[in-house]
Design a protein around this motif. Sequence first.
Motif, PDB file in Angstrom:
ATOM      1  N   LEU A   5      -0.609   3.272   5.365  1.00  0.00           N
ATOM      2  CA  LEU A   5      -0.513   4.687   5.009  1.00  0.00           C
ATOM      3  C   LEU A   5      -1.728   5.046   4.184  1.00  0.00           C
ATOM      4  O   LEU A   5      -2.047   4.363   3.208  1.00  0.00           O
ATOM      5  N   LYS A   6      -2.409   6.095   4.569  1.00  0.00           N
ATOM      6  CA  LYS A   6      -3.554   6.565   3.793  1.00  0.00           C
ATOM      7  C   LYS A   6      -3.056   7.649   2.847  1.00  0.00           C
ATOM      8  O   LYS A   6      -2.474   8.644   3.271  1.00  0.00           O
ATOM      9  N   LEU A   7      -3.292   7.409   1.546  1.00  0.00           N
ATOM     10  CA  LEU A   7      -2.896   8.367   0.518  1.00  0.00           C
ATOM     11  C   LEU A   7      -4.125   9.095   0.014  1.00  0.00           C
ATOM     12  O   LEU A   7      -5.254   8.664   0.254  1.00  0.00           O
ATOM     13  N   HIS A   8      -3.905  10.196  -0.707  1.00  0.00           N
ATOM     14  CA  HIS A   8      -5.034  10.961  -1.233  1.00  0.00           C
ATOM     15  C   HIS A   8      -5.872  10.088  -2.155  1.00  0.00           C
ATOM     16  O   HIS A   8      -7.007   9.768  -1.860  1.00  0.00           O
ATOM     17  N   ARG A   9      -5.366   9.696  -3.284  1.00  0.00           N
ATOM     18  CA  ARG A   9      -6.106   8.812  -4.188  1.00  0.00           C
ATOM     19  C   ARG A   9      -5.134   8.297  -5.247  1.00  0.00           C
ATOM     20  O   ARG A   9      -4.842   8.982  -6.217  1.00  0.00           O
ATOM     21  N   ALA A  10      -4.633   7.110  -5.050  1.00  0.00           N
ATOM     22  CA  ALA A  10      -3.752   6.484  -6.032  1.00  0.00           C
ATOM     23  C   ALA A  10      -4.595   6.004  -7.206  1.00  0.00           C
ATOM     24  O   ALA A  10      -5.728   5.556  -7.032  1.00  0.00           O
ATOM     25  N   LYS A  11      -4.035   6.113  -8.394  1.00  0.00           N
ATOM     26  CA  LYS A  11      -4.754   5.685  -9.593  1.00  0.00           C
ATOM     27  C   LYS A  11      -4.023   4.503 -10.214  1.00  0.00           C
ATOM     28  O   LYS A  11      -2.806   4.535 -10.374  1.00  0.00           O
ATOM     29  N   GLU A  12      -4.802   3.470 -10.570  1.00  0.00           N
ATOM     30  CA  GLU A  12      -4.192   2.341 -11.260  1.00  0.00           C
ATOM     31  C   GLU A  12      -3.730   2.789 -12.638  1.00  0.00           C
ATOM     32  O   GLU A  12      -4.375   3.605 -13.291  1.00  0.00           O
ATOM     33  N   SER A  13      -2.579   2.266 -13.050  1.00  0.00           N
ATOM     34  CA  SER A  13      -2.019   2.586 -14.360  1.00  0.00           C
ATOM     35  C   SER A  13      -1.147   1.417 -14.799  1.00  0.00           C
ATOM     36  O   SER A  13      -1.082   0.394 -14.125  1.00  0.00           O
ATOM     37  N   LYS A  14      -0.456   1.605 -15.907  1.00  0.00           N
ATOM     38  CA  LYS A  14       0.453   0.568 -16.396  1.00  0.00           C
ATOM     39  C   LYS A  14       1.520   0.253 -15.333  1.00  0.00           C
ATOM     40  O   LYS A  14       1.914  -0.893 -15.163  1.00  0.00           O
ATOM     41  N   ASN A  15       1.968   1.270 -14.607  1.00  0.00           N
ATOM     42  CA  ASN A  15       3.046   1.100 -13.621  1.00  0.00           C
ATOM     43  C   ASN A  15       2.562   0.987 -12.179  1.00  0.00           C
ATOM     44  O   ASN A  15       3.375   0.759 -11.281  1.00  0.00           O
ATOM     45  N   VAL A  16       1.278   1.190 -11.935  1.00  0.00           N
ATOM     46  CA  VAL A  16       0.738   1.127 -10.571  1.00  0.00           C
ATOM     47  C   VAL A  16      -0.443   0.162 -10.587  1.00  0.00           C
ATOM     48  O   VAL A  16      -1.441   0.417 -11.242  1.00  0.00           O
ATOM     49  N   GLN A  17      -0.295  -0.937  -9.875  1.00  0.00           N
ATOM     50  CA  GLN A  17      -1.347  -1.954  -9.816  1.00  0.00           C
ATOM     51  C   GLN A  17      -1.671  -2.260  -8.355  1.00  0.00           C
ATOM     52  O   GLN A  17      -0.781  -2.254  -7.508  1.00  0.00           O
ATOM     53  N   TYR A  18      -2.927  -2.510  -8.087  1.00  0.00           N
ATOM     54  CA  TYR A  18      -3.344  -2.922  -6.749  1.00  0.00           C
ATOM     55  C   TYR A  18      -3.150  -4.426  -6.603  1.00  0.00           C
ATOM     56  O   TYR A  18      -3.374  -5.178  -7.545  1.00  0.00           O
ATOM     57  N   LEU A  19      -2.740  -4.839  -5.422  1.00  0.00           N
ATOM     58  CA  LEU A  19      -2.662  -6.258  -5.103  1.00  0.00           C
ATOM     59  C   LEU A  19      -3.906  -6.626  -4.312  1.00  0.00           C
ATOM     60  O   LEU A  19      -4.208  -5.974  -3.313  1.00  0.00           O
ATOM     61  N   PRO A  20      -4.620  -7.655  -4.722  1.00  0.00           N
ATOM     62  CA  PRO A  20      -5.783  -8.066  -3.923  1.00  0.00           C
ATOM     63  C   PRO A  20      -5.317  -8.631  -2.587  1.00  0.00           C
ATOM     64  O   PRO A  20      -4.240  -9.215  -2.489  1.00  0.00           O
ATOM     65  N   LEU A  21      -6.104  -8.435  -1.562  1.00  0.00           N
ATOM     66  CA  LEU A  21      -5.790  -8.941  -0.231  1.00  0.00           C
ATOM     67  C   LEU A  21      -6.763 -10.061   0.092  1.00  0.00           C
ATOM     68  O   LEU A  21      -7.966  -9.842   0.207  1.00  0.00           O
ATOM     69  N   ALA A  22      -6.231 -11.268   0.217  1.00  0.00           N
ATOM     70  CA  ALA A  22      -7.076 -12.429   0.514  1.00  0.00           C
ATOM     71  C   ALA A  22      -7.606 -12.348   1.941  1.00  0.00           C
ATOM     72  O   ALA A  22      -7.060 -11.627   2.780  1.00  0.00           O
ATOM     73  N   ASN A  23      -8.685 -13.079   2.220  1.00  0.00           N
ATOM     74  CA  ASN A  23      -9.208 -13.143   3.591  1.00  0.00           C
ATOM     75  C   ASN A  23      -8.325 -14.009   4.480  1.00  0.00           C
ATOM     76  O   ASN A  23      -8.194 -13.766   5.665  1.00  0.00           O
ATOM     77  N   VAL A  24      -7.738 -15.036   3.880  1.00  0.00           N
ATOM     78  CA  VAL A  24      -6.841 -15.935   4.600  1.00  0.00           C
ATOM     79  C   VAL A  24      -5.674 -16.265   3.683  1.00  0.00           C
ATOM     80  O   VAL A  24      -5.872 -16.619   2.528  1.00  0.00           O
TER      81      VAL A  24
END
Length: 189
Positions: free
Chosen positions: A50-69
């Motif tokens: 899903l493409k969102l407008h622009r999520a912002k990292e915060s205390k409650n919203v964190q990005y998960l890194p995506l490994a290559n493998v």
Amino acid sequence: LKKRITMVRLGVNSIKRSQKDKSVQVQKVLMHYPHPNYDSKKDVHDLQLLKLHRAKESKNVQYLPLANVIPDPKEGTKCVVAGWGAVEIQNPETSDVLRSADVAVFERKTCNSPKYYNSKITRDMVCAGTKGKKTQDTWTGDSGGPLMCKGVQVGITSFGIANKPGVYTFLSKEHIAWIKNTMRKSEFF
């Protein structure tokens, strides 16, 4: 992939309280990117971005890194699942609060036995759940949620049958390549 999502709420712990919580981000879904090889009859490649407008990292919203493998998780690997789905088989009502459960990976050979999914599980799927009297797993309404093993997202809740382990789309090398390519082409960032 079964339902068209138009809005998402990020940083939510309670749906009812989220409408008043100023830290919650409400995002409009700009585009849907279903996996081009998704097959609803076989439940393969059950993956959508899903493409969102622009999520912002915060205390409650964190990005998960995506490994290559992501290594194929071994039988018995301890994992965590999360979602807003129903908590009782007899009651399909979704939960107001985000819930999580501890599960363990089942070997594909076991999941493909007649006792469970009878040869339906592919190498792009992972089975996980619990054995015994106190079973924990994902259920109706949890689709799209994460399967986290050792702090890494290895799968996405796909489907299941009561009293059998849940089935998750495995973030295989091919799925990760599709995700990264789709993000690059669609100018996600």
